[in-house]
Design an enzyme around this catalytic site. Sequence first.
Site, short mmCIF file in Angstrom:
data_model
loop_
_atom_site.label_atom_id
_atom_site.label_comp_id
_atom_site.label_asym_id
_atom_site.label_seq_id
_atom_site.Cartn_x
_atom_site.Cartn_y
_atom_site.Cartn_z
N MET A 1 0.84 -1.19 0.00
CA MET A 1 0.00 0.00 0.00
C MET A 1 0.88 1.24 0.00
SD MET A 1 -3.16 -0.94 2.53
CE MET A 1 -4.13 -2.42 2.27
N CYS A 2 0.28 2.39 0.15
CA CYS A 2 0.97 3.67 0.08
C CYS A 2 1.42 4.12 1.47
CB CYS A 2 0.05 4.72 -0.53
SG CYS A 2 -0.72 4.21 -2.08
N GLN A 3 2.10 5.26 1.53
CA GLN A 3 2.46 5.86 2.80
C GLN A 3 2.12 7.34 2.78
OE1 GLN A 3 5.83 5.00 5.11
NE2 GLN A 3 5.79 2.82 4.70
N HIS A 77 2.75 12.09 -0.10
CA HIS A 77 2.30 10.72 -0.34
C HIS A 77 3.30 10.02 -1.25
CE1 HIS A 77 -0.21 7.65 -2.45
NE2 HIS A 77 -0.93 7.62 -1.35
#
Length: 254
Positions: A1-3, A77
């Site tokens: 997933m993203c951060q 992001h």
Amino acid sequence: MCQLLGLNCATPTDASFSFTGFCQRGGNTDHHADGWGIAFFEGKGLRLFVDHESASQSPMAEFLQRYPLKSRNIIAHVRKATIGEVALENAHPFVRELWGRHWVFAHNGDLKDYFPPLHGHFRPVGTTDSERAFCWLMQELAKSHASLPDVHELTLTLRELIPQVRRFGTFNFLLSNGEALWAHCSTKLHWLVRQHPFAQATLMDRDWTVNFAELNHPGDRAAVVVTTPLTSNEQWAAFEPDELKVFMDGLPVG
């Protein structure tokens, strides 16, 4: 997933230190190499930088690490694509206008089969579940309030709206209108406040230590929100699952 990375500050502050460590997670120390972005509020204006390249290799990201843009609200992001192709239009943060103000949103997580009814001014440009969720939040905020309410009223409305998105999957996000920073955790977020008396901080993703006491004044203060702690020698607090916090002037207020 993203951060995710967010800063909410009492005085205009640059994010060079935090952003430098954060960028390493975009393809160097972690696998979030499918695009990145960062937004800096400046009064009623906004500086937005997005790229579909990895943050650790992007010349624009390298430039911003060395160019100390100052802001009281910053959202960044790094993306690991799961829903929506690797493309510039799918890079977070996303921006929309509501009540004559910029709103900035970035999301970490997957929302399965999420296609909310969007029948107003807010429509996605890209193909991510994240942008669809942002458009729906903006649409419902606009339906709930005729004009810009105060931060407390906005927070109450968001508390009612978030569960309607959360039931579709993971919904960690950052949201700001330049006045406050809202941070919602469904699985993982951490935060801290840097304030007087300032101390040293050492990045986990790059060999860099900063003594904030040498760089700040007693009235300076910054709340930092991030998916995974950025530094090895500061006390980060974990959000509770499904917790919504709002930050103003570098402090949590709800």
